[in-house]
Write a protein that holds these residues in place. Structure first.
Motif, PDB file in Angstrom:
ATOM      1  N   ASP A 209       5.351   4.328   0.660  1.00 52.50           N
ATOM      2  CA  ASP A 209       4.508   4.129   1.841  1.00 52.50           C
ATOM      3  C   ASP A 209       5.106   4.746   3.094  1.00 52.50           C
TER       4      ASP A 209
ATOM      5  N   GLY B 275       0.849  -1.187   0.000  1.00 49.87           N
ATOM      6  CA  GLY B 275       0.000   0.000   0.000  1.00 49.87           C
ATOM      7  C   GLY B 275       0.878   1.228   0.000  1.00 49.87           C
ATOM      8  N   GLY B 276       0.391   2.301  -0.610  1.00 43.45           N
ATOM      9  CA  GLY B 276       1.193   3.525  -0.607  1.00 43.45           C
ATOM     10  C   GLY B 276       0.498   4.611  -1.395  1.00 43.45           C
TER      11      GLY B 276
ATOM     12  N   PHE C 288      -3.464   1.412   6.425  1.00 41.48           N
ATOM     13  CA  PHE C 288      -3.738   0.095   5.847  1.00 41.48           C
ATOM     14  C   PHE C 288      -4.080  -0.936   6.923  1.00 41.48           C
TER      15      PHE C 288
ATOM     16  N   SER D  87      -4.007   6.979  -3.183  1.00 36.04           N
ATOM     17  CA  SER D  87      -3.520   5.831  -2.433  1.00 36.04           C
ATOM     18  C   SER D  87      -3.941   4.565  -3.155  1.00 36.04           C
ATOM     19  N   ILE D  88      -3.102   3.567  -3.058  1.00 39.37           N
ATOM     20  CA  ILE D  88      -3.416   2.302  -3.714  1.00 39.37           C
ATOM     21  C   ILE D  88      -2.991   1.152  -2.813  1.00 39.37           C
TER      22      ILE D  88
ATOM     23  N   SER E 174       2.542   5.737   6.874  1.00 36.73           N
ATOM     24  CA  SER E 174       1.972   4.429   7.239  1.00 36.73           C
ATOM     25  C   SER E 174       1.922   4.136   8.742  1.00 36.73           C
TER      26      SER E 174
END
Lengths: 631, 631
Positions: free
Chosen positions: A133, A56-57, B420, A160-161, B388
């Motif tokens: 991230d 994720g980031g 996340f 974000s993905i 994060s």
């Protein structure tokens, strides 16, 4: 655990399907794997090729490439993506006919490195995202098929993905050797492009200050060089490293961390005007104050002024009519009182603040005036005089008397106090701490240092090396004056002479030019240091020291404290400090006094040393300076 | 390096003097050796017997013994000292004739364990001191000859002593096996017995609160049991251990420490009334405010009242005389204004505080009203949505709306935020943190735990063990209600029902009685949790959790944050929060939103869990509670 599901599967039965690639262990508290644990490996992630991960980031850049081949079961190895400017794409793309909406383009401000190439107008295309991230300064290239995202999921810079995929080798590796071939997009957090303040992925440090909440995501452009980019995250990671190393340094040496108070009733004028803390002023959190202001202004001062004019006229009449003297003098008295009243009211309305006298602090939360502590030093002393070696890491507060907006009102300090020590001991301790902090950065924050060193100031790593390479210079204040007096090729704005504080310019000369490394100046004249510093036998100097570092100036202030009760009482009297506030402090000398010494290190100066940042407002997440306290 | 000089040397030539004992390595920044590195060794210091050390510390108790033998070159091995009460000694001792003044006795409040024995009236005597330097809970017995100290050096409880000597075996060892035979006293810091507030070495926790600056030196008596003693230092060392372990926990997991601000412009009424920070009120650091108060009170309100009385009379006269109507109405108007004025002045003088409207915050330091942050959570979110995994350890502030003095206004918290992640992830993280903190205490603060466990509450270590021994119970709020509803043998003061917060009594039932270990309650009704908690699909509950621990109640509060922009905007509207203050917060959802969750842990509750202390004011060095902010 990563799911075995893949988006490219079309249900066809394959007699000998290869076993799914082993998954990389995710972060302990998230399904994602931190990019750091892929990209910061010694092999840069090569050993993980073929492994399935969820990452994720936030998207830092985006490129795309036409993909005329039919998608194979395993995506074909590909060359580095061709750069496509968003503008070109936007101008050239026609709407997709495929059932899944196309992914729109990111807004990339930087010039593409290669000439733009248009993807095929109607075929699927491949999108190359660089995501970060925050776990490290490196970005991971994430490769996905334009068909994967959902309608409305426009992947631009800042998006974000969260995606699952398989790590694969980049065929023409440059800085990075692995990329993620996406199997499935798990989440996309879009950007509202028209209101996103960082539409350009690269933005100046100064502009970023307006958006402290989004700043850590961004790639910044330094002021001096419009091509120098760095991630703001690097600064935070470097600062975090300093905090941890500070704790580790003291913990390993048996120091005890003490929660010194932020709210204090001590306000002795040592630190100039202090921030006051109160609950007397506001009961209405967040409400607009302007209504209340108007209400107050409604006191009809003008009516009183008119009355005074009438009264004056009437007295004139009374005088002219030569009437009753008693009536005249009564009228005169009345007029005088009215004038006094109006004067007082005017004064009150002009006054921006009620004087302290108007507030009854016995009704305040603590039943007395209290302030934000400007230093943990005095409180630490009381614990050092019981537990020997103590320290604290936390915020202190100062109101900057000058109008300069360059000083932080809220600073983080490392402060330590050591019993059974003298000046040299604590100078050694402070020097060791500074060196440990720098050494730890070089050992464990190498990538972030490389990043800022390339992009903010070339000398960063060199400077850190020079700090850890040997002992700091140590000179007395007198020796410092001698050095400064011998300077022929420049003249200092401030006079060099006994009893003057060293100016920033003079300090800079000593550290940046003369020694080219940190210098400890000690044994200052009594007059330029606080009351608590131990008076030397000569009666003129005190056992204080400063560590002056290249580029940032005074980074550490320290001293051996006056442990003799008679001397400290005399000093408090001499300086006109309120004795009653210091009774507890004198107690430490009255009962079981020991020699003790301490120092405080300015963490923001360490950050600036390590990063080369020129403005302290870029060195802390939420800078508080005169006139500014965003969020 | 320790000096070879000894005070007992009488100059006689000894042909084969034994080589001096090897010195023990001192602390890095002091000539002293920390007592911890002698007494906390596995062999309790036995391996150091014969070694020379310098130690420093404060006297916790003092005993003495007559010494009729001529001093031998090496002091003879001796049995444990006989206890001598100070009173006995003072009554019985006659002045010394030796050139060096005798050492006077300490004031020992506790009863001697053995009958007092008087030292020989004219001979030298041996003094047995127990000193502590705060590095550990153990005391070192220091043995010295009465002839060693200087005139005026009266060694009583609380006195500091710095001495060089040789470690020797205690012949009849109990808890300790080594003692220091002093060769030379290097420094004595006497106590002014008549003003020392801790003349008794053992003092109640409540009395100690009046002396926060001397408290860490003392041996306290717990409230519940007058015979239970413990060193306040143990509490500080346990707290220090927690802070370090907290940093270590996050650092090792790749979390980044963020300096969230103490001063904030956010005041949304989430946390009730907040402390306001200003420079508008006081310019006169440390000056007595009473003068200003008198100055203000000097506005002669009484004179105005007298004038009003006169004016009223005059109006009455005018009316009676039936004179000029214009003059009458002018006088009436004048009277009315004067009355209004006096009324206003009275109001102002009565008012304990200026209303917020009277202050022009554009002139304040930050050009706006600012407050002390009640939580780092929102600011941490902005960094989690970029880096994060982030955390911070520092103070937060709350004004306790209830008049109870039991809540700290300044608390230290560990706060973390993870991008996340969902609710279960962050519950896992918080549980791991609590267990790590407890485990680390058991591993590394064993002596301090034994000390508080014996002397404050027997269950301390047992409780820590139960926390680390297995997973916490996890139940939803609904399940908690079911459990509480089935309780037959007691009735709760607060009603058990959907939509009510759990009372402390109910929480205690769940953790202390039902589960007898920490319990995580999650999925609370929307109404009892803040706006930022993620609304569950059912629309009634939110993804919040609390960790409720035995004895201390809610130790951790956490939640998955609402990441959906439309929902968060609706929640802000529903609760009537000022939208403009939250624009930046909404931005985090508008641009690149991700699921994220966080929690905050109350460090003082951990200290109370570990120590068994009943009052939080004993768990922190400088407690700030309503009405009290000492030093």
């Amino acid at each position: 655990m990563a799911s075995r599901e893949t988006t490219v599967s079309d249900g066809s039965n394959q007699p000998e399907a290869p076993p799914p690639p082993p998954a990389v262990e995710p972060s302990k508290y998230s399904k994602t794997t931190a990019l750091k644990s892929i990209l910061n490996r010694d092999d840069k992630g090569l050993g993980l090729v073929g492994r399935r991960v969820v990452v994720g980031g936030w998207v830092n850049s985006r490129k795309e490439r036409a993909e005329s081949d039919a998608p194979s079961q395993l995506p074909p190895p590909r060359a580095a993506a061709q750069d496509v400017s968003c503008y070109d794409v936007l101008m050239q793309r026609v709407p997709f006919l495929r059932p899944i909406a196309r992914i729109l383009v990111g807004v990339i401000g930087a010039q593409p490195e290669k000439p733009a190439a248009s993807p095929a107008k109607d075929g699927p295309f491949t999108v190359y995202l660089r995501i970060n991230d925050g776990s490290c300064s490196s970005n991971l290239q994430v490769v996905l098929d334009s068909s994967m995202s959902l309608p409305g999921q426009v992947i631009t810079v800042g998006t974000s993905i969260l995606a699952q995929g398989v790590l694969q080798k980049i065929l023409a590796p440059k800085k990075h050797v692995v990329e993620l071939m996406v199997e499935k997009i798990l989440h996309v957090g879009v950007v509202d492009v028209k209101s996103y303040p960082l539409t350009k992925p690269r933005i100046s440090l100064v502009s970023l200050r307006d958006h402290p909440h989004l700043r850590p995501r961004s790639i910044a452009v330094t002021q001096s060089n419009s091509l120098a980019l760095f991630q703001i995250g690097s600064v935070t990671r470097i600062c975090s490293n300093l905090i941890y190393t500070g704790h580790e340094f003291f913990h390993k040496k048996g120091f005890i961390h003490v929660h010194t108070p932020i709210i204090t009733s001590m306000n002795a004028g040592n630190h100039g005007k202090m921030f006051q803390v109160t609950t007397l002023l506001s009961n209405s959190g967040g409400k607009d104050k302007s209504a209340a202001v108007h209400e107050h202004e409604g006191v009809d001062l003008e009516a009183f002024r008119a009355a005074i004019r009438e009264k004056s006229k009437r007295i004139d009449e009374l005088r002219r009519s030569d009437s009753n003297k008693e009536a005249l003098s009564a009228a005169e008295l009345d007029l005088q009182r009215s004038k006094e009243l109006v004067l007082m009211l005017e004064k009150q309305q002009q006054s921006t603040a009620p004087s302290a006298g108007e507030l009854d602090f016995s009704n305040d939360f603590f039943s007395r005036p209290v302030y934000l502590s400007a230093s943990a030093g005095l409180h630490l002393e009381s614990y050092a005089c019981a537990l020997s070696s103590v320290y604290t890491i936390g915020p202190v507060f100062q109101t900057d008397e000058s109008k300069s907006a360059e000083k932080l009102a809220e600073m983080w300090m490392i402060e330590a106090e050591l019993a059974f020590t003298e000046l040299q001991d604590v100078m050694n301790c402070a020097e060791d701490l500074v060196q440990s902090l720098c050494y730890s950065l070089m050992e464990t924050a190498g990538n972030d240092l490389k990043c800022v060193s390339k992009q903010i100031e070339k000398n960063c790593i060199k400077r850190l090396k020079s700090i850890v390479s040997g002992s700091f210079a140590r000179i007395t204040y007198s020796e410092a004056l001698n050095i400064l007096n011998q300077v022929k090729d420049k003249s200092f704005l401030s006079k060099v002479g006994w009893g003057n504080t060293l100016s920033e310019e003079q300090e800079s000369y000593l550290a940046d030019e003369f020694y080219k490394r940190p210098v400890i100046v000690y044994e200052y004249p009594k007059e330029v240091k606080p009351f608590y510093v131990r008076v030397s036998d000569n009666g003129r100097t005190v056992s204080a020291f400063d560590i002056i570092a290249p580029k940032v100036g005074v980074m550490v202030r320290g001293s051996q404290k006056e442990e003799r009760m008679d001397v400290i009482v005399k000093r408090i009297q001499e300086l006109g400090l309120p004795h009653e506030q210091y009774e507890w402090y004198i107690d430490l000398r009255k009962h079981g006094s020991v020699k003790h010494s301490g120092f405080s290190l300015d963490i923001e100066k360490m950050v600036m040393t390590a990063t080369g940042l020129a403005d302290v407002k870029d060195a802390v997440p939420f800078p508080r300076v005169r006139g500014h306290a965003k969020l």
